[in-house]
Write a protein that holds these residues in place. Structure first.
Motif, PDB file in Angstrom:
ATOM      1  N   LYS A 140       0.596  -1.108  -0.075  1.00 27.09           N
ATOM      2  CA  LYS A 140      -0.014   0.178  -0.064  1.00 27.09           C
ATOM      3  C   LYS A 140       0.802   1.316   0.030  1.00 27.09           C
ATOM      4  O   LYS A 140       0.588   2.267   0.585  1.00 27.09           O
ATOM      5  CB  LYS A 140      -0.859   0.131   1.287  1.00 27.09           C
ATOM      6  N   CYS A 141       1.936   1.335  -0.658  1.00 27.48           N
ATOM      7  CA  CYS A 141       2.700   2.484  -0.827  1.00 27.48           C
ATOM      8  C   CYS A 141       2.033   3.516  -1.810  1.00 27.48           C
ATOM      9  O   CYS A 141       1.268   3.237  -2.516  1.00 27.48           O
ATOM     10  CB  CYS A 141       4.082   1.856  -1.484  1.00 27.48           C
ATOM     11  N   ARG A 142       2.234   4.798  -1.283  1.00 25.60           N
ATOM     12  CA  ARG A 142       1.720   5.752  -2.135  1.00 25.60           C
ATOM     13  C   ARG A 142       3.040   6.807  -2.723  1.00 25.60           C
ATOM     14  O   ARG A 142       3.930   7.104  -2.020  1.00 25.60           O
ATOM     15  CB  ARG A 142       0.957   6.663  -1.313  1.00 25.60           C
ATOM     16  N   ASP A 143       2.488   7.390  -3.887  1.00 25.21           N
ATOM     17  CA  ASP A 143       3.446   8.424  -4.325  1.00 25.21           C
ATOM     18  C   ASP A 143       4.921   7.810  -4.464  1.00 25.21           C
ATOM     19  O   ASP A 143       5.898   8.589  -4.057  1.00 25.21           O
ATOM     20  CB  ASP A 143       3.343   9.651  -3.734  1.00 25.21           C
ATOM     21  N   VAL A 144       5.168   6.732  -4.885  1.00 31.31           N
ATOM     22  CA  VAL A 144       6.496   6.087  -5.116  1.00 31.31           C
ATOM     23  C   VAL A 144       7.085   6.669  -6.442  1.00 31.31           C
ATOM     24  O   VAL A 144       6.564   6.863  -7.529  1.00 31.31           O
ATOM     25  CB  VAL A 144       6.442   4.769  -5.344  1.00 31.31           C
ATOM     26  N   THR A 145       8.571   7.036  -6.317  1.00 36.32           N
ATOM     27  CA  THR A 145       9.180   7.627  -7.378  1.00 36.32           C
ATOM     28  C   THR A 145      10.330   6.432  -7.419  1.00 36.32           C
ATOM     29  O   THR A 145      10.942   6.035  -6.442  1.00 36.32           O
ATOM     30  CB  THR A 145       9.808   8.846  -7.148  1.00 36.32           C
ATOM     31  N   ALA A 197      10.595   1.757 -18.585  1.00 39.15           N
ATOM     32  CA  ALA A 197       9.709   2.962 -18.941  1.00 39.15           C
ATOM     33  C   ALA A 197       8.243   2.428 -19.193  1.00 39.15           C
ATOM     34  O   ALA A 197       7.372   2.995 -18.546  1.00 39.15           O
ATOM     35  CB  ALA A 197      10.047   3.718 -19.912  1.00 39.15           C
ATOM     36  N   ALA A 198       7.921   1.209 -19.704  1.00 38.12           N
ATOM     37  CA  ALA A 198       6.907   0.796 -20.077  1.00 38.12           C
ATOM     38  C   ALA A 198       6.187   0.190 -18.837  1.00 38.12           C
ATOM     39  O   ALA A 198       4.997   0.647 -18.533  1.00 38.12           O
ATOM     40  CB  ALA A 198       6.730  -0.629 -20.950  1.00 38.12           C
ATOM     41  N   LEU A 199       6.675  -0.573 -18.015  1.00 37.86           N
ATOM     42  CA  LEU A 199       6.091  -1.142 -16.750  1.00 37.86           C
ATOM     43  C   LEU A 199       5.902   0.069 -15.582  1.00 37.86           C
ATOM     44  O   LEU A 199       4.775   0.110 -15.133  1.00 37.86           O
ATOM     45  CB  LEU A 199       7.112  -2.068 -16.070  1.00 37.86           C
ATOM     46  N   CYS A 200       6.772   0.951 -15.563  1.00 33.05           N
ATOM     47  CA  CYS A 200       6.436   2.129 -14.764  1.00 33.05           C
ATOM     48  C   CYS A 200       5.337   3.020 -15.194  1.00 33.05           C
ATOM     49  O   CYS A 200       4.372   3.158 -14.269  1.00 33.05           O
ATOM     50  CB  CYS A 200       7.883   3.113 -14.748  1.00 33.05           C
ATOM     51  N   GLY A 201       5.119   3.255 -16.498  1.00 32.49           N
ATOM     52  CA  GLY A 201       4.147   3.887 -16.890  1.00 32.49           C
ATOM     53  C   GLY A 201       2.652   3.175 -16.903  1.00 32.49           C
ATOM     54  O   GLY A 201       1.909   3.930 -16.344  1.00 32.49           O
ATOM     55  N   LEU A 202       2.786   2.069 -16.867  1.00 29.97           N
ATOM     56  CA  LEU A 202       1.306   1.299 -16.850  1.00 29.97           C
ATOM     57  C   LEU A 202       0.924   1.264 -15.550  1.00 29.97           C
ATOM     58  O   LEU A 202      -0.244   1.041 -15.209  1.00 29.97           O
ATOM     59  CB  LEU A 202       1.510  -0.219 -17.449  1.00 29.97           C
ATOM     60  N   CYS A 203       1.738   1.244 -14.465  1.00 30.38           N
ATOM     61  CA  CYS A 203       1.537   0.968 -13.192  1.00 30.38           C
ATOM     62  C   CYS A 203       1.368   2.193 -12.207  1.00 30.38           C
ATOM     63  O   CYS A 203       1.480   1.930 -10.934  1.00 30.38           O
ATOM     64  CB  CYS A 203       2.507  -0.269 -12.516  1.00 30.38           C
ATOM     65  N   GLY A 204       1.540   3.339 -12.843  1.00 28.64           N
ATOM     66  CA  GLY A 204       1.388   4.536 -12.061  1.00 28.64           C
ATOM     67  C   GLY A 204       2.757   4.837 -11.249  1.00 28.64           C
ATOM     68  O   GLY A 204       2.344   5.747 -10.350  1.00 28.64           O
ATOM     69  N   LEU A 205       3.684   4.483 -11.567  1.00 31.35           N
ATOM     70  CA  LEU A 205       5.050   4.864 -11.073  1.00 31.35           C
ATOM     71  C   LEU A 205       5.598   5.986 -11.705  1.00 31.35           C
ATOM     72  O   LEU A 205       5.842   6.021 -12.757  1.00 31.35           O
ATOM     73  CB  LEU A 205       6.013   3.679 -11.065  1.00 31.35           C
ATOM     74  N   LYS A 206       6.132   7.143 -10.941  1.00 26.61           N
ATOM     75  CA  LYS A 206       6.546   8.227 -11.308  1.00 26.61           C
ATOM     76  C   LYS A 206       8.311   7.789 -11.548  1.00 26.61           C
ATOM     77  O   LYS A 206       8.971   7.440 -10.633  1.00 26.61           O
ATOM     78  CB  LYS A 206       6.748   9.218 -10.611  1.00 26.61           C
ATOM     79  N   GLY A 207       8.563   7.374 -12.822  1.00 24.15           N
ATOM     80  CA  GLY A 207       9.910   6.848 -13.179  1.00 24.15           C
ATOM     81  C   GLY A 207      10.914   7.569 -14.031  1.00 24.15           C
ATOM     82  O   GLY A 207      10.359   8.458 -14.905  1.00 24.15           O
ATOM     83  N   GLU A 208      12.222   7.455 -13.673  1.00 29.49           N
ATOM     84  CA  GLU A 208      13.039   8.003 -14.769  1.00 29.49           C
ATOM     85  C   GLU A 208      14.326   7.067 -14.780  1.00 29.49           C
ATOM     86  O   GLU A 208      14.555   6.315 -13.741  1.00 29.49           O
ATOM     87  CB  GLU A 208      13.440   9.294 -14.147  1.00 29.49           C
ATOM     88  N   SER A 209      15.045   7.260 -15.590  1.00 34.18           N
ATOM     89  CA  SER A 209      16.363   6.446 -15.915  1.00 34.18           C
ATOM     90  C   SER A 209      17.499   7.270 -15.996  1.00 34.18           C
ATOM     91  O   SER A 209      17.513   8.402 -16.804  1.00 34.18           O
ATOM     92  CB  SER A 209      16.337   5.622 -16.964  1.00 34.18           C
ATOM     93  N   CYS A 210      18.598   7.004 -15.252  1.00 33.96           N
ATOM     94  CA  CYS A 210      19.761   7.880 -15.381  1.00 33.96           C
ATOM     95  C   CYS A 210      21.194   7.018 -15.654  1.00 33.96           C
ATOM     96  O   CYS A 210      21.276   6.147 -14.877  1.00 33.96           O
ATOM     97  CB  CYS A 210      20.203   8.841 -14.157  1.00 33.96           C
ATOM     98  N   GLY A 211      21.691   7.336 -16.726  1.00 32.10           N
ATOM     99  CA  GLY A 211      23.042   6.324 -17.010  1.00 32.10           C
ATOM    100  C   GLY A 211      24.204   7.013 -17.116  1.00 32.10           C
ATOM    101  O   GLY A 211      24.310   8.244 -17.978  1.00 32.10           O
ATOM    102  N   ILE A 212      25.406   6.674 -16.522  1.00 30.26           N
ATOM    103  CA  ILE A 212      26.432   7.456 -16.634  1.00 30.26           C
ATOM    104  C   ILE A 212      27.166   6.784 -17.929  1.00 30.26           C
ATOM    105  O   ILE A 212      26.900   5.542 -17.885  1.00 30.26           O
ATOM    106  CB  ILE A 212      27.325   7.263 -15.448  1.00 30.26           C
ATOM    107  N   THR A 213      27.974   7.323 -18.529  1.00 28.27           N
ATOM    108  CA  THR A 213      28.354   6.938 -20.055  1.00 28.27           C
ATOM    109  C   THR A 213      29.708   6.731 -19.863  1.00 28.27           C
ATOM    110  O   THR A 213      30.616   7.447 -19.405  1.00 28.27           O
ATOM    111  CB  THR A 213      28.043   7.935 -21.226  1.00 28.27           C
ATOM    112  N   SER A 214      30.192   5.535 -20.675  1.00 27.77           N
ATOM    113  CA  SER A 214      31.445   5.302 -21.043  1.00 27.77           C
ATOM    114  C   SER A 214      31.590   6.015 -22.476  1.00 27.77           C
ATOM    115  O   SER A 214      30.582   6.084 -23.102  1.00 27.77           O
ATOM    116  CB  SER A 214      31.837   4.041 -20.889  1.00 27.77           C
ATOM    117  N   SER A 215      32.837   5.830 -23.046  1.00 27.37           N
ATOM    118  CA  SER A 215      33.341   6.396 -24.322  1.00 27.37           C
ATOM    119  C   SER A 215      32.723   5.191 -25.284  1.00 27.37           C
ATOM    120  O   SER A 215      32.250   4.265 -25.152  1.00 27.37           O
ATOM    121  CB  SER A 215      34.450   6.536 -24.527  1.00 27.37           C
TER     122      SER A 215
END
Length: 258
Positions: free
Chosen positions: A115-120, A240-258
């Motif tokens: 019963k978690c609410r407003d999860v990021t 992204a697909a699963l977060c969007g369908l299940c009402g989760l505020k989601g984001e992805s952050c990737g540190i990059t190599s060359s």
């Protein structure tokens, strides 16, 4: 209501929901008591990395006692690792779409049962950079597939199901604003390309198989860059697909190599 959604009517008919790969269940564990106050979930590929992240968060939140370690909540399973730092849950997801998909199905059900609410939820991980400085962090605005399309395709009972891969634009801007206080590395918003393979799927020339020339690889990567792709990894479309369908505020952050 801010509740985490599940879109599966069969769950209501089950006497118990066993989150098999997390070694948790609705009868064996009091999920609301264990997780009901979780507000942030950070996921990443490596169990060791997510353990270190949980330790870092405990220090940042003033929760770490001298010499105290974090406990793996999923220690009974050898598939994933899960650690807690106050309202922050740190979970490993392995490598690739199949692995993160399994974890997310069970994690989303966990948050729902608790019963978690407003999860990021934020995916933090490594990626290959495209046309940007190595060490840059790419905040994903939309995840695209290997054809540069904003979609996640999955075959379900023989049918191809296509789902949106748009991530939370407001959260992306919030994260970008936070990055301005940390001048140690450049941060930008861009498209993230998700592939099903680390070698040929990402244009690498050093796998056991390689069916293309270096010239064809460069031409493909130039086309990817022209569409807005700034990094490449193997989980973002499913995430992204699963977060969007299940009402989760989601984001992805990737540190990059060359």
């Amino acid at each position: 209501s801010g509740l985490v959604l599940v879109k599966n009517p069969h769950l209501d008919l089950m006497e118990e929901d066993i989150l098999y790969h997390l070694d948790l269940g609705t009868k064996t564990h009091n999920l609301p008591a264990m997780f009901g106050d979780i507000k942030f979930v950070c996921v990443g590929g490596s169990p060791n990395r997510m353990r270190e992240f949980a330790q870092f968060m405990r220090r940042e939140l003033g929760l770490a006692a001298a010499g105290e370690d974090v406990a793996d909540i999923c220690a009974g399973s050898d598939r994933y690792a899960m650690y807690r730092a106050g309202p922050v849950l740190s979970v490993s997801h392995g490598m690739g779409i199949p692995s993160i998909s399994i974890m997310l199905h069970e994690l989303i059900k966990l948050l729902h049962h608790a019963k978690c609410r407003d999860v990021t939820i934020i995916r933090i991980g490594t990626s290959g950079g495209l046309g940007i400085e190595a060490g840059s962090v790419v905040i994903t605005d939309v995840a695209v597939d290997s054809s540069f399309q904003p979609r996640f395709e999955q075959v379900v009972l023989g049918d191809v199901v296509v789902r949106s891969t748009q991530l939370d634009k407001e959260l992306a801007q919030e994260l970008l604003a936070c990055s301005r206080d940390i001048p140690d590395f450049p941060t930008l918003i861009g498209h993230t390309m998700c592939t099903y393979d680390f070698y040929e799927g990402q244009g690498r020339l050093d796998g056991a198989l390689c069916s293309f020339s270096s010239e064809k690889k460069l031409e493909y990567l130039r086309r990817a860059y022209a569409t807005g792709v700034r990094n490449i990894e193997m989980e973002s479309t499913a995430f992204a697909a699963l977060c969007g369908l299940c009402g989760l505020k989601g984001e992805s952050c990737g540190i990059t190599s060359s």
